[in-house]
Design an enzyme around this catalytic site. Structure first.
Site, PDB file in Angstrom:
ATOM      1  CD  GLU A 108      -3.189  -1.000   0.553  1.00  0.00           C
ATOM      2  OE1 GLU A 108      -3.301  -0.021  -0.196  1.00  0.00           O
ATOM      3  OE2 GLU A 108      -4.064  -1.885   0.688  1.00  0.00           O
ATOM      4  CG  HIS A 131      -5.403  -0.148   5.904  1.00  0.00           C
ATOM      5  ND1 HIS A 131      -6.779  -0.094   5.934  1.00  0.00           N
ATOM      6  CD2 HIS A 131      -5.087  -1.375   5.410  1.00  0.00           C
ATOM      7  CE1 HIS A 131      -7.258  -1.233   5.463  1.00  0.00           C
ATOM      8  NE2 HIS A 131      -6.264  -2.033   5.146  1.00  0.00           N
ATOM      9  CG  HIS A 133      -8.069  -5.401   8.113  1.00  0.00           C
ATOM     10  ND1 HIS A 133      -7.430  -6.511   7.570  1.00  0.00           N
ATOM     11  CD2 HIS A 133      -7.878  -4.392   7.223  1.00  0.00           C
ATOM     12  CE1 HIS A 133      -6.879  -6.178   6.404  1.00  0.00           C
ATOM     13  NE2 HIS A 133      -7.120  -4.906   6.175  1.00  0.00           N
ATOM     14  CD  GLU A 162     -16.294  10.138  25.941  1.00  0.00           C
ATOM     15  OE1 GLU A 162     -17.414   9.683  25.603  1.00  0.00           O
ATOM     16  OE2 GLU A 162     -16.051  10.575  27.073  1.00  0.00           O
ATOM     17  CG  HIS A 203     -10.203  -3.592   2.824  1.00  0.00           C
ATOM     18  ND1 HIS A 203      -9.426  -3.290   1.743  1.00  0.00           N
ATOM     19  CD2 HIS A 203      -9.314  -3.888   3.800  1.00  0.00           C
ATOM     20  CE1 HIS A 203      -8.152  -3.413   2.038  1.00  0.00           C
ATOM     21  NE2 HIS A 203      -8.057  -3.771   3.290  1.00  0.00           N
TER      22      HIS A 203
END
Ligand code: 2HA
Ligand code: ZN
Length: 256
Positions: A108, A131, A133, A162, A203
């Protein structure tokens, strides 16, 4: 460098949170301002690698990047065996790996660099792209009504104050794209015009910021909101959520 320890700390959180199965996720951090003049000119460990598109704004910038195929749980243990420092060339067209081992960056990398290049080009001091998951947040993208930035933001904000305070710009959404593609990167950049946290349908999540702990906190807080929402649904009720007035009252109270 203390920053590398903070990256390792966050990599450990991503793993213990259950957000980083196998080699899931990747991190890049602009560490240029933390390097001495001597460190900035470290010799390359391998020949320069061309970038797909020139990154002029990042000329001579140095990044720590997690390695391709590397696992977050091992980044946490040994960040320089599972990631490397790279230096962008002065014309922005290539990069060299300069420390500590020739670990090839994440697949990436082109999209991370496009995001750094774009945001820095706007004059923003964005140093971090993360990034990951998160199970609960990805889960919400499997529900059609939530594939709408306003609806998803409103739902997550209204679970706890929050979320409204820590993610004041709300969240963007990118419809499903193949991981690692230019199309995914370009669609994400369009969302980064308005948001610092972007959901990738089915994703994962991408967050940008000045500080890696703050990027983690933003995702973690949204994850808490998603858990409250889903737990309520699993118990058979639709959570009431904070009212518009309650959410709006946070704006002056916290200077948002
Ligand atoms: O690095 O998460 O999206 C592995 C991924 C790709
Ligand atoms: Zn991913």
């Amino acid at each position: 460098m203390a920053e590398i320890e903070r990256i390792a700390e966050v990599a450990g959180y991503l793993w213990t949170k259950g957000w980083a199965e196998r080699n899931g996720g990747n991190i890049s951090v602009n560490v240029t301002s933390l390097m001495s003049e001597e460190e900035k000119t470290l010799p390359a460990l391998c020949p320069a690698i061309d970038l797909l598109t020139p990154m002029e704004v990042l000329s001579n910038h140095i990044f720590y990047v997690t390695g391709t195929g590397k696992r977050m749980r091992y980044v946490a243990q040994d960040p320089f065996a599972n990631g490397s420092l790279i230096r962008i060339s002065s014309d922005g067209k290539s990069y060299e790996i300069i420390a500590e081992q020739p670990i090839v960056p994440t697949s990436e990398l082109p999209s991370h660099l496009m995001m750094h290049n774009y945001l820095r080009g706007l004059g923003r001091d964005i140093k971090v792209v993360v990034h990951t998951h998160p199970t609960d947040l990805i889960g919400m993208t499997h529900c059609k009504p939530f594939l709408d930035s306003e609806k998803l933001t409103r739902t997550l904000w209204s679970m706890i104050p929050e979320s409204r305070i820590i993610v004041p710009k709300g969240v963007g959404i990118v419809p499903y794209e193949i991981p690692g593609t230019l199309a995914l990167a370009e669609a994400t950049i369009r969302q980064l015009e308005k948001h610092d946290v972007v959901f990738w349908e089915k994703h994962g999540i991408l967050a940008v910021g000045e500080d890696i702990i703050e990027c983690f906190d933003a995702i973690d807080t949204l994850s808490k909101s998603a858990q409250i929402y889903m737990n309520a649904r699993m118990c058979g009720y639709e959570p009431e959520g904070m009212t518009d007035q309650q959410l709006d009252d946070l704006v002056p109270a916290f200077g948002l």
